[in-house]
Design a protein around this motif. Structure first.
Motif, PDB file in Angstrom:
ATOM      1  N   ILE A 177       0.827  -1.206   0.000  1.00 26.49           N
ATOM      2  CA  ILE A 177       0.000   0.000   0.000  1.00 26.49           C
ATOM      3  C   ILE A 177       0.864   1.260   0.000  1.00 26.49           C
ATOM      4  O   ILE A 177       0.419   2.339  -0.368  1.00 26.49           O
ATOM      5  CB  ILE A 177      -0.961  -0.021   1.211  1.00 26.49           C
ATOM      6  CG1 ILE A 177      -2.145   0.923   0.977  1.00 26.49           C
ATOM      7  CG2 ILE A 177      -0.229   0.314   2.506  1.00 26.49           C
ATOM      8  CD1 ILE A 177      -3.283   0.719   1.951  1.00 26.49           C
ATOM      9  N   HIS A 178       2.144   1.104   0.383  1.00 23.70           N
ATOM     10  CA  HIS A 178       3.083   2.229   0.403  1.00 23.70           C
ATOM     11  C   HIS A 178       3.961   2.182  -0.855  1.00 23.70           C
ATOM     12  O   HIS A 178       5.188   2.242  -0.769  1.00 23.70           O
ATOM     13  CB  HIS A 178       3.951   2.168   1.661  1.00 23.70           C
ATOM     14  CG  HIS A 178       3.189   1.954   2.924  1.00 23.70           C
ATOM     15  ND1 HIS A 178       2.386   2.924   3.496  1.00 23.70           N
ATOM     16  CD2 HIS A 178       3.072   0.859   3.722  1.00 23.70           C
ATOM     17  CE1 HIS A 178       1.832   2.449   4.606  1.00 23.70           C
ATOM     18  NE2 HIS A 178       2.226   1.200   4.759  1.00 23.70           N
ATOM     19  N   HIS A 179       3.346   2.063  -2.027  1.00 24.75           N
ATOM     20  CA  HIS A 179       4.100   1.892  -3.264  1.00 24.75           C
ATOM     21  C   HIS A 179       4.803   3.166  -3.712  1.00 24.75           C
ATOM     22  O   HIS A 179       5.669   3.121  -4.578  1.00 24.75           O
ATOM     23  CB  HIS A 179       3.176   1.387  -4.387  1.00 24.75           C
ATOM     24  CG  HIS A 179       1.874   2.106  -4.457  1.00 24.75           C
ATOM     25  ND1 HIS A 179       0.757   1.680  -3.747  1.00 24.75           N
ATOM     26  CD2 HIS A 179       1.494   3.228  -5.118  1.00 24.75           C
ATOM     27  CE1 HIS A 179      -0.254   2.500  -3.994  1.00 24.75           C
ATOM     28  NE2 HIS A 179       0.177   3.455  -4.817  1.00 24.75           N
ATOM     29  N   CYS A 180       4.434   4.287  -3.153  1.00 21.15           N
ATOM     30  CA  CYS A 180       5.190   5.542  -3.346  1.00 21.15           C
ATOM     31  C   CYS A 180       5.792   5.872  -1.972  1.00 21.15           C
ATOM     32  O   CYS A 180       6.510   5.058  -1.428  1.00 21.15           O
ATOM     33  CB  CYS A 180       4.291   6.644  -3.886  1.00 21.15           C
ATOM     34  SG  CYS A 180       3.875   6.430  -5.642  1.00 21.15           S
ATOM     35  N   LYS A 181       5.502   7.016  -1.427  1.00 17.14           N
ATOM     36  CA  LYS A 181       5.904   7.297  -0.045  1.00 17.14           C
ATOM     37  C   LYS A 181       4.986   6.544   0.904  1.00 17.14           C
ATOM     38  O   LYS A 181       3.887   6.137   0.543  1.00 17.14           O
ATOM     39  CB  LYS A 181       5.824   8.800   0.226  1.00 17.14           C
ATOM     40  CG  LYS A 181       6.820   9.642  -0.553  1.00 17.14           C
ATOM     41  CD  LYS A 181       6.652  11.119  -0.209  1.00 17.14           C
ATOM     42  CE  LYS A 181       7.645  11.972  -0.979  1.00 17.14           C
ATOM     43  NZ  LYS A 181       7.481  13.426  -0.673  1.00 17.14           N
ATOM     44  N   ASN A 221      -5.970   3.082 -10.451  1.00 20.00           N
ATOM     45  CA  ASN A 221      -6.776   1.878 -10.246  1.00 20.00           C
ATOM     46  C   ASN A 221      -5.901   0.866  -9.509  1.00 20.00           C
ATOM     47  O   ASN A 221      -5.053   0.221 -10.107  1.00 20.00           O
ATOM     48  CB  ASN A 221      -7.251   1.321 -11.591  1.00 20.00           C
ATOM     49  CG  ASN A 221      -8.202   0.142 -11.440  1.00 20.00           C
ATOM     50  OD1 ASN A 221      -8.090  -0.650 -10.496  1.00 20.00           O
ATOM     51  ND2 ASN A 221      -9.133   0.007 -12.366  1.00 20.00           N
ATOM     52  N   TRP A 222      -6.119   0.742  -8.203  1.00 15.12           N
ATOM     53  CA  TRP A 222      -5.246  -0.094  -7.387  1.00 15.12           C
ATOM     54  C   TRP A 222      -5.535  -1.584  -7.536  1.00 15.12           C
ATOM     55  O   TRP A 222      -4.778  -2.415  -7.052  1.00 15.12           O
ATOM     56  CB  TRP A 222      -5.361   0.318  -5.919  1.00 15.12           C
ATOM     57  CG  TRP A 222      -4.707   1.643  -5.628  1.00 15.12           C
ATOM     58  CD1 TRP A 222      -4.365   2.606  -6.532  1.00 15.12           C
ATOM     59  CD2 TRP A 222      -4.324   2.147  -4.349  1.00 15.12           C
ATOM     60  NE1 TRP A 222      -3.797   3.687  -5.904  1.00 15.12           N
ATOM     61  CE2 TRP A 222      -3.764   3.437  -4.557  1.00 15.12           C
ATOM     62  CE3 TRP A 222      -4.413   1.646  -3.046  1.00 15.12           C
ATOM     63  CZ2 TRP A 222      -3.289   4.219  -3.511  1.00 15.12           C
ATOM     64  CZ3 TRP A 222      -3.944   2.438  -2.002  1.00 15.12           C
ATOM     65  CH2 TRP A 222      -3.381   3.701  -2.235  1.00 15.12           C
ATOM     66  N   MET A 223      -6.606  -1.917  -8.213  1.00 14.06           N
ATOM     67  CA  MET A 223      -6.897  -3.330  -8.435  1.00 14.06           C
ATOM     68  C   MET A 223      -6.211  -3.854  -9.697  1.00 14.06           C
ATOM     69  O   MET A 223      -5.784  -5.007  -9.749  1.00 14.06           O
ATOM     70  CB  MET A 223      -8.416  -3.558  -8.532  1.00 14.06           C
ATOM     71  CG  MET A 223      -8.813  -5.026  -8.556  1.00 14.06           C
ATOM     72  SD  MET A 223     -10.611  -5.278  -8.655  1.00 14.06           S
ATOM     73  CE  MET A 223     -11.147  -4.655  -7.062  1.00 14.06           C
ATOM     74  N   VAL A 254     -10.502   3.812  -7.060  1.00 16.49           N
ATOM     75  CA  VAL A 254      -9.306   3.261  -6.440  1.00 16.49           C
ATOM     76  C   VAL A 254      -9.359   1.738  -6.394  1.00 16.49           C
ATOM     77  O   VAL A 254      -8.348   1.058  -6.595  1.00 16.49           O
ATOM     78  CB  VAL A 254      -9.081   3.863  -5.026  1.00 16.49           C
ATOM     79  CG1 VAL A 254     -10.172   3.425  -4.044  1.00 16.49           C
ATOM     80  CG2 VAL A 254      -7.690   3.514  -4.515  1.00 16.49           C
ATOM     81  N   TRP A 255     -10.528   1.163  -6.164  1.00 15.95           N
ATOM     82  CA  TRP A 255     -10.698  -0.291  -6.186  1.00 15.95           C
ATOM     83  C   TRP A 255     -11.577  -0.727  -7.353  1.00 15.95           C
ATOM     84  O   TRP A 255     -12.403  -1.622  -7.219  1.00 15.95           O
ATOM     85  CB  TRP A 255     -11.275  -0.794  -4.855  1.00 15.95           C
ATOM     86  CG  TRP A 255     -10.368  -0.638  -3.678  1.00 15.95           C
ATOM     87  CD1 TRP A 255     -10.657  -0.033  -2.498  1.00 15.95           C
ATOM     88  CD2 TRP A 255      -9.005  -1.111  -3.548  1.00 15.95           C
ATOM     89  NE1 TRP A 255      -9.587  -0.080  -1.645  1.00 15.95           N
ATOM     90  CE2 TRP A 255      -8.551  -0.737  -2.258  1.00 15.95           C
ATOM     91  CE3 TRP A 255      -8.137  -1.808  -4.395  1.00 15.95           C
ATOM     92  CZ2 TRP A 255      -7.261  -1.037  -1.804  1.00 15.95           C
ATOM     93  CZ3 TRP A 255      -6.848  -2.096  -3.939  1.00 15.95           C
ATOM     94  CH2 TRP A 255      -6.429  -1.719  -2.668  1.00 15.95           C
ATOM     95  N   ASP A 256     -11.424  -0.079  -8.484  1.00 18.79           N
ATOM     96  CA  ASP A 256     -12.053  -0.505  -9.732  1.00 18.79           C
ATOM     97  C   ASP A 256     -13.575  -0.634  -9.618  1.00 18.79           C
ATOM     98  O   ASP A 256     -14.158  -1.658  -9.955  1.00 18.79           O
ATOM     99  CB  ASP A 256     -11.447  -1.836 -10.195  1.00 18.79           C
ATOM    100  CG  ASP A 256     -11.781  -2.165 -11.637  1.00 18.79           C
ATOM    101  OD1 ASP A 256     -11.940  -1.228 -12.442  1.00 18.79           O
ATOM    102  OD2 ASP A 256     -11.904  -3.366 -11.963  1.00 18.79           O
ATOM    103  N   HIS A 257     -14.212   0.418  -9.087  1.00 21.41           N
ATOM    104  CA  HIS A 257     -15.676   0.501  -9.005  1.00 21.41           C
ATOM    105  C   HIS A 257     -16.296  -0.516  -8.048  1.00 21.41           C
ATOM    106  O   HIS A 257     -17.446  -0.922  -8.222  1.00 21.41           O
ATOM    107  CB  HIS A 257     -16.313   0.374 -10.389  1.00 21.41           C
ATOM    108  CG  HIS A 257     -15.879   1.457 -11.333  1.00 21.41           C
ATOM    109  ND1 HIS A 257     -16.397   2.729 -11.297  1.00 21.41           N
ATOM    110  CD2 HIS A 257     -14.935   1.458 -12.317  1.00 21.41           C
ATOM    111  CE1 HIS A 257     -15.821   3.467 -12.223  1.00 21.41           C
ATOM    112  NE2 HIS A 257     -14.923   2.733 -12.856  1.00 21.41           N
TER     113      HIS A 257
END
Length: 263
Positions: free
Chosen positions: A83-87, A153-155, A190-193
């Motif tokens: 979930i921390h794929h950036c900062k 789209n995090w999914m 964010v979770w593809d609808h």
């Protein structure tokens, strides 16, 4: 009776069978309620749990998750999702995503919004357009809009070749507010609808006090009732069905004599 004279009666028989078959395909309210998603870490059926971990505890009276699953949610090890794929996310933002995952794993109220999923290893079903209360979405957005992401789209919007999610080549880390633009886009995309933001009630909340019961129960019941009510017209033995059967019988009777006159 000649073969041609039998045709109207055969047609009538098939029409009656179709009318009666309508009721067999319809779900009841109970079939929509108290359902668990067909997923890797979900129970087959909801039930009480002695305890659930931290933010997932409000679901312990009736849930689709078990204690070890909820502990892994908080340790961020459940799906190998970074979930921390950036900062690293801020504390407030992380709490909202954990609460969202608690809902996803634990809720027994998502039945009316379950859809089949054919191309995911971790589940055979997904939630689609669960009605999320707008004020809940706004709180989530306010907590996360200044955090960073590289995907809208995090999914489906990451590279998984390394065994965990990483930013797709060519993407860059930006503020969530820059990627999603609005609170509604964020909550829905964010979770593809999986969520659909709504202003009217009943709608789902992520946070609630278990001492007052689960307010999401009434959301599921209202939708299950709506779906079964819409599907019940015409009923197998409703006035409209009876009318159609009588109408078709008269039509067949008249048609038979028409055949006789022609012959």
């Amino acid at each position: 009776m000649q073969n041609k004279e039998m045709i109207p009666y055969i047609v009538l028989f098939l029409l009656v069978l179709c009318s009666l078959a309508e009721g067999d395909e319809r779900k009841t309210v109970e079939q929509y309620l108290n359902r668990c998603l067909d997923g890797l870490h979900h129970k087959q059926k909801p039930g009480p749990e002695g305890s659930l971990y931290d933010q997932c505890s409000p679901w312990k009276k009736w849930s689709c998750c078990q204690a070890n699953v909820t502990e892994n949610i908080h340790k961020e090890t459940l799906y190998k999702f970074n979930i921390h794929h950036c900062k690293r996310l801020s504390k407030r933002c992380l709490q909202h995503f954990i609460q969202d995952l608690c809902f996803y794993q634990c809720t027994p109220n998502g039945g009316p919004w379950i859809h089949k999923e054919s191309n995911m290893k971790i589940r055979k079903e997904r939630y689609f357009e669960l009605p999320l209360c707008r004020d809940t979405c706004e709180e989530w957005w306010d907590s996360c809009k200044d955090d960073e992401t590289c995907s809208g789209n995090w999914m489906r919007g990451f590279n998984w070749t390394t065994g965990t999610n990483t930013c797709v080549t060519g993407s860059k880390c930006q503020k969530i507010s820059e990627v999603f633009k609005t609170s509604t886009n964020f909550c829905e995309k964010v979770w593809d609808h999986s969520w659909k933001v709504v202003s009217q009630k009943p709608c789902f909340v992520l946070w609630f006090d278990e001492k007052n019961g689960n307010p999401n129960n009434q959301v599921a019941f209202a939708e299950a009732y709506r779906l079964t009510s819409e599907a019940s017209y015409p009923k197998p033995y409703s006035y409209s069905s009876v009318f159609m059967i009588v109408y078709n019988f008269i039509f067949a009777f008249v048609l038979q004599y028409s055949y006789c006159d022609i012959l």
